[in-house]
Write a protein that holds these residues in place. Structure first.
Motif, mmCIF file in Angstrom:
data_model
loop_
_atom_site.group_PDB
_atom_site.id
_atom_site.type_symbol
_atom_site.label_atom_id
_atom_site.label_comp_id
_atom_site.label_asym_id
_atom_site.label_seq_id
_atom_site.Cartn_x
_atom_site.Cartn_y
_atom_site.Cartn_z
ATOM 1 N N ILE A 1 0.841 -1.208 0.000
ATOM 2 C CA ILE A 1 0.000 0.000 0.000
ATOM 3 C C ILE A 1 0.871 1.252 0.000
ATOM 4 O O ILE A 1 0.575 2.231 -0.687
ATOM 5 C CB ILE A 1 -0.967 -0.028 1.208
ATOM 6 C CG1 ILE A 1 -2.029 -1.097 0.983
ATOM 7 C CG2 ILE A 1 -1.628 1.335 1.420
ATOM 8 C CD1 ILE A 1 -2.896 -1.378 2.193
ATOM 9 N N GLY A 2 1.978 1.237 0.733
ATOM 10 C CA GLY A 2 2.900 2.375 0.728
ATOM 11 C C GLY A 2 3.522 2.599 -0.638
ATOM 12 O O GLY A 2 3.661 3.742 -1.087
ATOM 13 N N MET A 3 3.878 1.529 -1.320
ATOM 14 C CA MET A 3 4.459 1.668 -2.655
ATOM 15 C C MET A 3 3.438 2.215 -3.651
ATOM 16 O O MET A 3 3.764 3.082 -4.472
ATOM 17 C CB MET A 3 5.013 0.321 -3.125
ATOM 18 C CG MET A 3 6.247 -0.109 -2.367
ATOM 19 S SD MET A 3 6.842 -1.735 -2.838
ATOM 20 C CE MET A 3 7.361 -1.436 -4.497
ATOM 21 N N VAL A 4 2.210 1.728 -3.586
ATOM 22 C CA VAL A 4 1.164 2.224 -4.486
ATOM 23 C C VAL A 4 0.864 3.690 -4.188
ATOM 24 O O VAL A 4 0.696 4.501 -5.104
ATOM 25 C CB VAL A 4 -0.109 1.349 -4.383
ATOM 26 C CG1 VAL A 4 -1.287 1.981 -5.092
ATOM 27 C CG2 VAL A 4 0.165 -0.039 -4.948
ATOM 28 N N ALA A 5 0.814 4.056 -2.907
ATOM 29 C CA ALA A 5 0.562 5.454 -2.541
ATOM 30 C C ALA A 5 1.689 6.348 -3.060
ATOM 31 O O ALA A 5 1.432 7.445 -3.583
ATOM 32 C CB ALA A 5 0.427 5.592 -1.027
ATOM 33 N N GLY A 6 2.934 5.910 -2.961
ATOM 34 C CA GLY A 6 4.061 6.683 -3.489
ATOM 35 C C GLY A 6 4.007 6.811 -4.999
ATOM 36 O O GLY A 6 4.300 7.872 -5.563
ATOM 37 N N LEU A 7 3.607 5.746 -5.677
ATOM 38 C CA LEU A 7 3.475 5.786 -7.127
ATOM 39 C C LEU A 7 2.408 6.793 -7.552
ATOM 40 O O LEU A 7 2.637 7.607 -8.455
ATOM 41 C CB LEU A 7 3.131 4.392 -7.653
ATOM 42 C CG LEU A 7 2.906 4.291 -9.151
ATOM 43 C CD1 LEU A 7 4.238 4.322 -9.874
ATOM 44 C CD2 LEU A 7 2.142 3.037 -9.487
ATOM 45 N N VAL A 8 1.255 6.753 -6.898
ATOM 46 C CA VAL A 8 0.177 7.687 -7.228
ATOM 47 C C VAL A 8 0.604 9.113 -6.914
ATOM 48 O O VAL A 8 0.352 10.037 -7.697
ATOM 49 C CB VAL A 8 -1.120 7.307 -6.470
ATOM 50 C CG1 VAL A 8 -2.168 8.387 -6.588
ATOM 51 C CG2 VAL A 8 -1.650 5.987 -6.990
ATOM 52 N N TRP A 9 1.269 9.314 -5.800
ATOM 53 C CA TRP A 9 1.727 10.649 -5.411
ATOM 54 C C TRP A 9 2.672 11.231 -6.472
ATOM 55 O O TRP A 9 2.526 12.374 -6.885
ATOM 56 C CB TRP A 9 2.438 10.570 -4.060
ATOM 57 C CG TRP A 9 2.918 11.884 -3.572
ATOM 58 C CD1 TRP A 9 4.138 12.455 -3.797
ATOM 59 C CD2 TRP A 9 2.195 12.827 -2.788
ATOM 60 N NE1 TRP A 9 4.220 13.671 -3.192
ATOM 61 C CE2 TRP A 9 3.030 13.930 -2.557
ATOM 62 C CE3 TRP A 9 0.919 12.830 -2.242
ATOM 63 C CZ2 TRP A 9 2.637 15.027 -1.824
ATOM 64 C CZ3 TRP A 9 0.528 13.923 -1.498
ATOM 65 C CH2 TRP A 9 1.374 15.006 -1.299
ATOM 66 N N GLU A 10 3.654 10.455 -6.902
ATOM 67 C CA GLU A 10 4.602 10.931 -7.914
ATOM 68 C C GLU A 10 3.915 11.147 -9.254
ATOM 69 O O GLU A 10 4.232 12.078 -9.971
ATOM 70 C CB GLU A 10 5.757 9.941 -8.086
ATOM 71 C CG GLU A 10 6.770 10.031 -6.993
ATOM 72 C CD GLU A 10 7.417 11.388 -6.930
ATOM 73 O OE1 GLU A 10 7.926 11.871 -7.953
ATOM 74 O OE2 GLU A 10 7.394 11.996 -5.845
ATOM 75 N N TRP A 11 2.979 10.293 -9.621
ATOM 76 C CA TRP A 11 2.259 10.449 -10.878
ATOM 77 C C TRP A 11 1.476 11.763 -10.877
ATOM 78 O O TRP A 11 1.470 12.489 -11.869
ATOM 79 C CB TRP A 11 1.330 9.257 -11.089
ATOM 80 C CG TRP A 11 0.633 9.280 -12.406
ATOM 81 C CD1 TRP A 11 1.160 8.946 -13.622
ATOM 82 C CD2 TRP A 11 -0.721 9.665 -12.627
ATOM 83 N NE1 TRP A 11 0.207 9.112 -14.581
ATOM 84 C CE2 TRP A 11 -0.961 9.542 -14.014
ATOM 85 C CE3 TRP A 11 -1.754 10.088 -11.803
ATOM 86 C CZ2 TRP A 11 -2.189 9.838 -14.572
ATOM 87 C CZ3 TRP A 11 -2.971 10.383 -12.370
ATOM 88 C CH2 TRP A 11 -3.182 10.258 -13.740
ATOM 89 N N LEU A 12 0.831 12.078 -9.766
ATOM 90 C CA LEU A 12 0.092 13.341 -9.660
ATOM 91 C C LEU A 12 1.045 14.535 -9.620
ATOM 92 O O LEU A 12 0.758 15.592 -10.189
ATOM 93 C CB LEU A 12 -0.790 13.334 -8.413
ATOM 94 C CG LEU A 12 -1.986 12.387 -8.443
ATOM 95 C CD1 LEU A 12 -2.676 12.360 -7.081
ATOM 96 C CD2 LEU A 12 -2.951 12.765 -9.535
ATOM 97 N N ARG A 13 2.181 14.387 -8.960
ATOM 98 C CA ARG A 13 3.136 15.481 -8.843
ATOM 99 C C ARG A 13 3.753 15.835 -10.192
ATOM 100 O O ARG A 13 4.064 16.988 -10.467
ATOM 101 C CB ARG A 13 4.236 15.099 -7.853
ATOM 102 C CG ARG A 13 5.166 16.232 -7.468
ATOM 103 C CD ARG A 13 6.213 15.779 -6.480
ATOM 104 N NE ARG A 13 7.161 14.868 -7.053
ATOM 105 C CZ ARG A 13 8.249 15.237 -7.738
ATOM 106 N NH1 ARG A 13 8.490 16.505 -7.925
ATOM 107 N NH2 ARG A 13 9.065 14.352 -8.225
ATOM 108 N N GLU A 14 3.917 14.854 -11.059
ATOM 109 C CA GLU A 14 4.552 15.088 -12.351
ATOM 110 C C GLU A 14 3.558 15.317 -13.476
ATOM 111 O O GLU A 14 3.946 15.370 -14.643
ATOM 112 C CB GLU A 14 5.450 13.899 -12.688
ATOM 113 C CG GLU A 14 6.616 13.760 -11.733
ATOM 114 C CD GLU A 14 7.376 12.476 -11.911
ATOM 115 O OE1 GLU A 14 6.911 11.603 -12.667
ATOM 116 O OE2 GLU A 14 8.442 12.331 -11.287
ATOM 117 N N ALA A 15 2.287 15.484 -13.174
ATOM 118 C CA ALA A 15 1.264 15.659 -14.216
ATOM 119 C C ALA A 15 1.527 16.912 -15.037
ATOM 120 O O ALA A 15 1.357 16.905 -16.259
ATOM 121 C CB ALA A 15 -0.126 15.715 -13.585
#
Length: 141
Positions: A60-74
């Motif tokens: 869950i931590g890895m998925v949350a980090g992936l989503v966070w970075e994806w949103l940050r780099e939009a």
């Protein structure tokens, strides 16, 4: 490189198997504190082996980090797609030249600028007038 990746995957698998074997006891995982759960109706708890709780938390931590970075780099992905579309449009228009795409860094602009060679050497300035010329005389008063 393939060998290093294979060694890493094997070591990771051994560590995960060791954690799973060392933490096989069943634990109760509560979604809410005990008093808060009764207001929502139900127990909101599940019994799982401890290693599964640990692995799920990491996942869950890895998925949350992936989503966070994806949103940050939009905004970066949006800028890249805009510039690619602009470049494609400029390449397809036959009579138009690309805008002046100078580097934003001044040092790179100086380095990339074409070097101009002087056509003839410049004379060295001196205080003496050039031969064959005269200076106007001062008016007499």
């Amino acid at each position: 490189m393939r060998l290093i990746r294979l060694i890493f995957v094997v070591l990771l698998a051994l560590v995960l198997i060791a954690v799973a074997l060392a933490n096989r006891q069943v634990v109760t995982l509560n979604a809410f504190p005990a008093q808060f759960g009764q207001y929502l109706g139900g127990t909101w708890s599940v019994q799982l082996p401890l290693f599964l709780v640990i692995l799920l938390a990491v996942l869950i931590g890895m998925v949350a980090g992936l989503v966070w970075e994806w949103l940050r780099e939009a905004h970066l992905r949006r800028e890249v797609s805009y510039r690619e579309a602009e470049l494609a449009r400029l390449k397809q228009s036959p009579g138009h030249h690309a805008p002046n795409l100078r580097p934003q860094d001044e040092i790179l602009a100086i380095v990339d600028a074409p070097k101009r060679m002087p056509s003839s050497p410049r004379p060295i300035p001196s205080a003496e007038p050039a031969p064959g010329t005269t200076l106007p005389s001062a008016p007499r008063g």
